[in-house]
Design a protein around this motif. Structure first.
Motif, mmCIF file in Angstrom:
data_model
loop_
_atom_site.group_PDB
_atom_site.id
_atom_site.type_symbol
_atom_site.label_atom_id
_atom_site.label_comp_id
_atom_site.label_asym_id
_atom_site.label_seq_id
_atom_site.Cartn_x
_atom_site.Cartn_y
_atom_site.Cartn_z
ATOM 1 N N VAL A 138 22.370 -25.642 46.339
ATOM 2 C CA VAL A 138 23.358 -24.685 45.824
ATOM 3 C C VAL A 138 24.021 -25.203 44.555
ATOM 4 C CG1 VAL A 138 23.809 -23.586 48.056
ATOM 5 C CG2 VAL A 138 25.214 -25.514 47.341
ATOM 6 N N ARG A 139 24.125 -26.521 44.409
ATOM 7 C CA ARG A 139 24.681 -27.063 43.160
ATOM 8 C C ARG A 139 23.804 -26.666 41.980
ATOM 9 N NH1 ARG A 139 25.552 -31.979 45.967
ATOM 10 N NH2 ARG A 139 23.830 -32.959 44.831
ATOM 11 N N GLN A 140 22.510 -26.790 42.140
ATOM 12 C CA GLN A 140 21.592 -26.434 41.062
ATOM 13 C C GLN A 140 21.598 -24.925 40.803
ATOM 14 O OE1 GLN A 140 17.895 -27.983 42.523
ATOM 15 N NE2 GLN A 140 18.492 -30.119 42.259
ATOM 16 N N TYR A 141 21.616 -24.148 41.856
ATOM 17 C CA TYR A 141 21.522 -22.692 41.739
ATOM 18 C C TYR A 141 22.801 -22.098 41.162
ATOM 19 C CZ TYR A 141 20.033 -17.989 43.234
ATOM 20 O OH TYR A 141 19.652 -16.673 43.286
ATOM 21 N N GLU A 142 23.926 -22.578 41.643
ATOM 22 C CA GLU A 142 25.226 -22.027 41.257
ATOM 23 C C GLU A 142 25.536 -22.252 39.781
ATOM 24 O OE1 GLU A 142 28.760 -21.748 44.469
ATOM 25 O OE2 GLU A 142 28.566 -23.704 43.492
ATOM 26 N N THR A 143 25.032 -23.342 39.234
ATOM 27 C CA THR A 143 25.351 -23.669 37.846
ATOM 28 C C THR A 143 24.539 -22.859 36.839
ATOM 29 O OG1 THR A 143 23.741 -25.490 37.921
ATOM 30 C CG2 THR A 143 26.057 -26.032 38.368
ATOM 31 N N THR A 144 23.544 -22.115 37.303
ATOM 32 C CA THR A 144 22.706 -21.345 36.377
ATOM 33 C C THR A 144 22.695 -19.848 36.655
ATOM 34 O OG1 THR A 144 20.741 -21.762 37.751
ATOM 35 C CG2 THR A 144 21.177 -23.304 35.950
ATOM 36 N N VAL A 145 22.799 -19.433 37.920
ATOM 37 C CA VAL A 145 22.595 -18.018 38.251
ATOM 38 C C VAL A 145 23.654 -17.121 37.620
ATOM 39 C CG1 VAL A 145 23.925 -18.078 40.416
ATOM 40 C CG2 VAL A 145 22.041 -16.434 40.152
ATOM 41 N N TRP A 146 24.841 -17.630 37.402
ATOM 42 C CA TRP A 146 25.930 -16.812 36.854
ATOM 43 C C TRP A 146 25.595 -16.256 35.470
ATOM 44 C CZ3 TRP A 146 28.167 -18.171 32.224
ATOM 45 C CH2 TRP A 146 27.950 -19.485 31.777
ATOM 46 N N ARG A 147 24.716 -16.931 34.732
ATOM 47 C CA ARG A 147 24.381 -16.484 33.376
ATOM 48 C C ARG A 147 23.547 -15.206 33.369
ATOM 49 N NH1 ARG A 147 22.185 -21.903 30.581
ATOM 50 N NH2 ARG A 147 21.519 -22.376 32.703
ATOM 51 N N ASP A 148 23.019 -14.818 34.508
ATOM 52 C CA ASP A 148 22.219 -13.596 34.600
ATOM 53 C C ASP A 148 23.055 -12.378 34.968
ATOM 54 O OD1 ASP A 148 19.841 -14.889 33.955
ATOM 55 O OD2 ASP A 148 19.504 -15.497 36.037
ATOM 56 N N PHE A 149 24.376 -12.511 34.945
ATOM 57 C CA PHE A 149 25.273 -11.406 35.283
ATOM 58 C C PHE A 149 26.353 -11.285 34.213
ATOM 59 C CE2 PHE A 149 23.231 -12.678 39.134
ATOM 60 C CZ PHE A 149 23.022 -11.499 39.843
ATOM 61 N N ASP A 150 26.892 -10.072 34.077
ATOM 62 C CA ASP A 150 27.970 -9.861 33.117
ATOM 63 C C ASP A 150 29.281 -10.467 33.572
ATOM 64 O OD1 ASP A 150 26.646 -8.145 31.054
ATOM 65 O OD2 ASP A 150 26.334 -6.838 32.771
ATOM 66 N N ARG A 151 29.525 -10.441 34.876
ATOM 67 C CA ARG A 151 30.742 -11.011 35.434
ATOM 68 C C ARG A 151 30.426 -11.776 36.712
ATOM 69 N NH1 ARG A 151 32.108 -9.391 31.155
ATOM 70 N NH2 ARG A 151 33.976 -8.202 30.578
ATOM 71 N N SER A 152 31.103 -12.909 36.871
ATOM 72 C CA SER A 152 31.066 -13.663 38.118
ATOM 73 C C SER A 152 32.435 -13.537 38.778
ATOM 74 C CB SER A 152 30.758 -15.140 37.857
ATOM 75 O OG SER A 152 29.506 -15.286 37.210
ATOM 76 N N VAL A 153 32.447 -13.192 40.054
ATOM 77 C CA VAL A 153 33.705 -12.984 40.768
ATOM 78 C C VAL A 153 33.945 -14.180 41.686
ATOM 79 C CG1 VAL A 153 35.051 -11.435 42.231
ATOM 80 C CG2 VAL A 153 33.251 -10.508 40.742
ATOM 81 N N LEU A 154 35.086 -14.823 41.515
ATOM 82 C CA LEU A 154 35.482 -15.941 42.377
ATOM 83 C C LEU A 154 36.860 -15.668 42.944
ATOM 84 C CD1 LEU A 154 34.298 -18.960 40.196
ATOM 85 C CD2 LEU A 154 33.304 -18.212 42.362
ATOM 86 N N ILE A 155 37.158 -16.327 44.054
ATOM 87 C CA ILE A 155 38.430 -16.091 44.719
ATOM 88 C C ILE A 155 39.564 -16.835 44.027
ATOM 89 C CG2 ILE A 155 39.714 -16.686 46.821
ATOM 90 C CD1 ILE A 155 37.292 -15.737 48.401
ATOM 91 N N ASN A 204 32.396 -25.492 37.550
ATOM 92 C CA ASN A 204 32.388 -26.012 36.176
ATOM 93 C C ASN A 204 32.165 -27.524 36.148
ATOM 94 O OD1 ASN A 204 32.602 -23.644 34.743
ATOM 95 N ND2 ASN A 204 34.830 -23.679 34.669
ATOM 96 N N GLU A 205 32.688 -28.218 37.129
ATOM 97 C CA GLU A 205 32.440 -29.661 37.211
ATOM 98 C C GLU A 205 30.951 -29.943 37.396
ATOM 99 O OE1 GLU A 205 33.630 -33.507 40.011
ATOM 100 O OE2 GLU A 205 34.626 -31.579 40.305
ATOM 101 N N GLU A 206 30.296 -29.152 38.252
ATOM 102 C CA GLU A 206 28.856 -29.321 38.455
ATOM 103 C C GLU A 206 28.089 -28.964 37.180
ATOM 104 O OE1 GLU A 206 27.566 -30.769 40.918
ATOM 105 O OE2 GLU A 206 29.322 -30.831 42.230
ATOM 106 N N CYS A 207 28.554 -27.952 36.453
ATOM 107 C CA CYS A 207 27.914 -27.600 35.182
ATOM 108 C C CYS A 207 27.999 -28.763 34.188
ATOM 109 C CB CYS A 207 28.569 -26.356 34.582
ATOM 110 S SG CYS A 207 28.220 -24.813 35.457
ATOM 111 N N ARG A 208 29.169 -29.378 34.112
ATOM 112 C CA ARG A 208 29.329 -30.507 33.179
ATOM 113 C C ARG A 208 28.425 -31.671 33.557
ATOM 114 N NH1 ARG A 208 34.766 -28.749 33.597
ATOM 115 N NH2 ARG A 208 35.229 -30.311 35.188
ATOM 116 N N ARG A 209 28.322 -31.944 34.836
ATOM 117 C CA ARG A 209 27.460 -33.033 35.293
ATOM 118 C C ARG A 209 26.006 -32.786 34.920
ATOM 119 N NH1 ARG A 209 29.629 -34.104 41.498
ATOM 120 N NH2 ARG A 209 31.595 -35.135 40.940
ATOM 121 N N ALA A 210 25.602 -31.535 34.976
ATOM 122 C CA ALA A 210 24.213 -31.181 34.677
ATOM 123 C C ALA A 210 23.979 -30.935 33.192
ATOM 124 C CB ALA A 210 23.816 -29.943 35.477
ATOM 125 N N GLY A 211 25.037 -31.048 32.367
ATOM 126 C CA GLY A 211 24.914 -30.799 30.946
ATOM 127 C C GLY A 211 24.667 -29.336 30.618
#
Length: 468
Positions: free
Chosen positions: A208-225, A234-241
């Protein structure tokens, strides 16, 4: 297990489990009706889980506002009654339920392992659902395609890349990730009590770390609580560059202020402590075991007449083993958890793992109950100190529980503040009006329309056919 049901005095009439239907939302018709597709991994009815409750109430809201709603969901088993079907037909223009049995789930899980996707994404991947949504979106049927939960992202993630350059624009796409699965699975792993659970969540947390950091780019909006979920991804995104999320809107849940009402005096049972939740969910199991092992002995020594009720369907063997020991009752399925929540003197939410927000905490607060909770439990809701006692230390958790069992003035003070807090901040209508506003803003952006602010709905159903 169906254990004792102890409502504790005269109560409101309780419906049978799963029979409740969302109430009609108290909203005015929208000045700008939209055509909306909701894509989901199960039927929203019966409302047996928090995510089903959220989707069902969203449909109720959208129908009350006058939007056209089509539902694309998986039929994963379980009975959908005639009243459920009737409600869905009344609130949706079209209902499409795609069969998705155990064979498809097993095959999807195997494919997920082979492709490196999260198991939850593979299990709920359905080609017929994806093709149906994709076809309708390509034909220009929708303004908004709203995908609920990460596990359904594969059904809609290609829509943003497909454009008909002649006459039809594509819909604005939303992925309701809700909580960070990176955060959720990591916490479950950290609190896992057996080798099987640790192995499963070790694998899933990596995926899920790998999936979550990329899948959001295929949507216009990401909804989080909430902010914690965004910070984790975002921390996982930074780690993955990788780029950090730049399309986030916040969309929390609400609670039913009619069902979860303030208890009358004769409903409350002295010295009763209640935890409510689906008792096969790993995070709930971890929570009650932590409380039973590290907190409850201290409470019982100080208040020998105290009783602890674990309320919720499908308790695991570990939870069932607590039944009948030292004043602990495991109820199993009950007609209406709200009845037992109202019967509590104190409610607890000792979550050790999880992410997003806790519906059970909102339900406790709506019932005007004094609550002791952990930081994780209150993370997505942010109830202030005058509403809930928050601590992560077992000894302090016990002392706060004892204090609230014995201090009537503190019970009333916290309970009154809790109900006011929920009424002001956590109604379904309030959250969904903000989400509706985000729909329109995304659509305006997609169309390149410099519409005036007054075209947006203020911040404050169509009957149709069912297609199986």
């Amino acid at each position: 297990m169906t254990g004792r049901f102890l409502p504790g005095g005269p109560t409101r009439a309780a419906p049978t489990e799963g029979s409740q239907l969302p109430r009609r939302m108290r909203v005015e018709p929208t000045p700008r009706p939209l055509r909306i597709a909701i894509v989901y991994s199960r039927s929203p009815l019966p409302m047996r889980r928090a995510d089903q409750m959220t989707v069902a109430n969203l449909i109720s809201f959208l129908a009350a506002r006058g939007h056209t709603v089509d539902l694309y969901a998986l039929r994963t088993g379980g009975q959908i009654t005639e009243s459920h079907q009737s409600w869905l037909r009344d609130h949706c223009s079209q209902v499409r339920l795609f069969r998705h049995g155990r064979f498809r789930m097993a095959l999807g899980m195997l494919q997920a392992v082979c492709t490196g996707r999260p198991l939850q994404v593979g299990i709920f991947r359905n080609g017929r659902q994806r093709q149906a949504v994709d076809r309708a979106a390509r034909d220009g049927d929708y303004d908004i395609v709203y995908t609920y939960y990460l596990r359904s992202a594969e059904a809609t993630r290609s829509i943003r890349q497909k454009r008909d350059g002649v006459s039809r624009r594509r819909p604005a796409t939303f992925l309701a990730m809700q909580l960070s699965q990176s955060l959720n699975t990591r916490r479950i792993l950290e609190n896992a009590s057996n080798v099987w659970t640790r192995t499963l969540y070790w694998y899933e947390s990596r995926r899920v770390r790998q999936y979550e950091t990329t899948v959001w780019r295929d949507f216009d909006r990401s909804v989080l609580i909430g902010q914690q979920d965004l910070d984790t991804i975002n921390e996982e995104c930074r780690r993955a560059g990788l780029p950090e999320l730049d399309n986030v809107v916040f969309g929390a849940h609400g609670t039913d202020l009619d069902q979860f009402a303030v208890a009358t005096a004769d409903e409350v049972v002295p010295n009763r402590i209640v935890f409510s939740g689906v008792m096969r969910t790993p995070t709930n199991v971890q929570a009650v075991l932590w409380f039973a092992q590290k907190v409850w002995p201290t409470v019982r020594r100080a208040v020998p007449q105290a009783e602890f009720m674990i309320v919720g369907r499908e308790p695991t063997g570990e939870v069932r083993a607590l039944h009948g020991k030292d004043g602990i009752t495991v109820t199993g399925t009950v007609p209406d958890p709200a009845v037992l929540i109202r019967s509590a003197t104190v409610c607890i939410n000792p979550m050790q793992a999880g992410g997003g927000m806790q519906n059970k905490l909102l339900e406790y607060l709506a019932c005007a109950k004094p609550v002791v909770a952990t930081t994780v439990a209150n993370e997505g809701i942010g109830a202030p100190a005058d509403c809930v006692a928050v601590t992560d230390d077992p000894a302090e958790f016990a002392q706060q529980t004892i204090r609230l069992l014995e201090d009537r003035a503190a019970q009333v003070r916290l309970g009154t503040a809790a109900r006011s807090f929920v009424e002001e901040h956590w109604s379904w209508e309030g959250h969904f009006l903000r989400l509706e506003r985000d729909f329109i803003l995304a659509l305006e952006e997609l169309c390149g329309d410099e519409a005036a602010e007054d075209t947006l709905p203020p911040r404050r159903s169509r009957p149709g056919r069912s297609v199986a």
